[in-house]
Scaffold this motif. Structure first.
Motif, PDB file in Angstrom:
ATOM      1  N   ASP A   1     -16.489  17.960 -10.728  1.00  0.00           N
ATOM      2  CA  ASP A   1     -17.373  17.339  -9.749  1.00  0.00           C
ATOM      3  C   ASP A   1     -17.202  15.829  -9.821  1.00  0.00           C
ATOM      4  O   ASP A   1     -17.527  15.197 -10.835  1.00  0.00           O
ATOM      5  CB  ASP A   1     -18.829  17.735 -10.027  1.00  0.00           C
TER       6      ASP A   1
ATOM      7  N   HIS B   1     -16.943  21.403 -14.786  1.00  0.00           N
ATOM      8  CA  HIS B   1     -17.974  22.414 -14.587  1.00  0.00           C
ATOM      9  C   HIS B   1     -17.356  23.810 -14.575  1.00  0.00           C
ATOM     10  O   HIS B   1     -16.614  24.157 -13.652  1.00  0.00           O
ATOM     11  CB  HIS B   1     -18.671  22.104 -13.246  1.00  0.00           C
TER      12      HIS B   1
ATOM     13  N   HIS C   1     -14.103  23.761 -11.954  1.00  0.00           N
ATOM     14  CA  HIS C   1     -13.789  22.650 -11.057  1.00  0.00           C
ATOM     15  C   HIS C   1     -14.295  21.362 -11.685  1.00  0.00           C
ATOM     16  O   HIS C   1     -14.961  21.376 -12.727  1.00  0.00           O
ATOM     17  CB  HIS C   1     -14.423  22.863  -9.673  1.00  0.00           C
TER      18      HIS C   1
END
Ligand code: MN
Length: 168
Positions: free
Chosen positions: A21, A13, A19
């Motif tokens: 998820d 993402h 990052h």
């Protein structure tokens, strides 16, 4: 995949900060952790995993761009997915902050741990550590970084940058 199998998904993402998820299906939802540095196959490496809000199981298939101004704005790809198999009682493990499980994904396999940290006052917070357990699926980070070697979506083969450009 059998009907009773539990799904896991890792979505890459590109929000304000990039990052991964990490999501495990539990009780009909995807329990979710944001892993800033992404999962690592090296058992000696611990990755911070910040617990975030549950997501729907359907969201685990989402790949595309969340519009500017909305929560989580930015491009998302399905970086890995498959099934997960808890070692022992997953709900009890989740509540006590210690989950051990096997992943059967395209990139992530073998046994993994999620362990909740305590703050300085000894209270449980939202911060967990994601680690690979020592087994045949482990790889030394200096030899092989799965994030670098396998950056693309397991659904479309696209990178998060390609999704960002195409769907913006
Ligand atoms: Mn996210």
């Amino acid at each position: 995949m059998n009907k009773s199998d539990l799904r896991f998904v890792v979505q890459k993402h590109a929000a304000r900060t990039l990052h991964y998820d990490f999501r495990l299906e539990m009780e009909g939802v995807l329990k979710s952790w944001a892993v800033p540095k992404g999962p690592c196959l090296d058992p000696s490496v611990k990755r911070l995993a910040v617990e975030v809000e549950d997501h729907t199981v359907e969201f685990g298939d989402f790949e595309g761009v969340i519009a500017q101004g909305q929560y989580g704005a930015g491009a998302i790809i399905v970086w890995d997915r498959g099934t997960w198999h808890p070692k022992g009682d997953s709900l009890a493990g989740y509540r006590t902050g210690r989950l051990t499980f096997e992943l059967l994904g395209e990139k992530l396999r073998g046994v993994w741990n999620l362990a909740r940290m305590r703050d300085q006052a000894g209270r449980h917070g939202h911060q967990w550590l994601l680690t690979k357990e020592q087994d045949i699926e482990g790889r030394e980070l200096s030899e092989y970084d799965v994030l670098v070697h396998q950056p693309a979506s397991v659904i479309s083969g696209r990178t998060v940058a390609e999704v960002s450009e195409a769907d913006a």
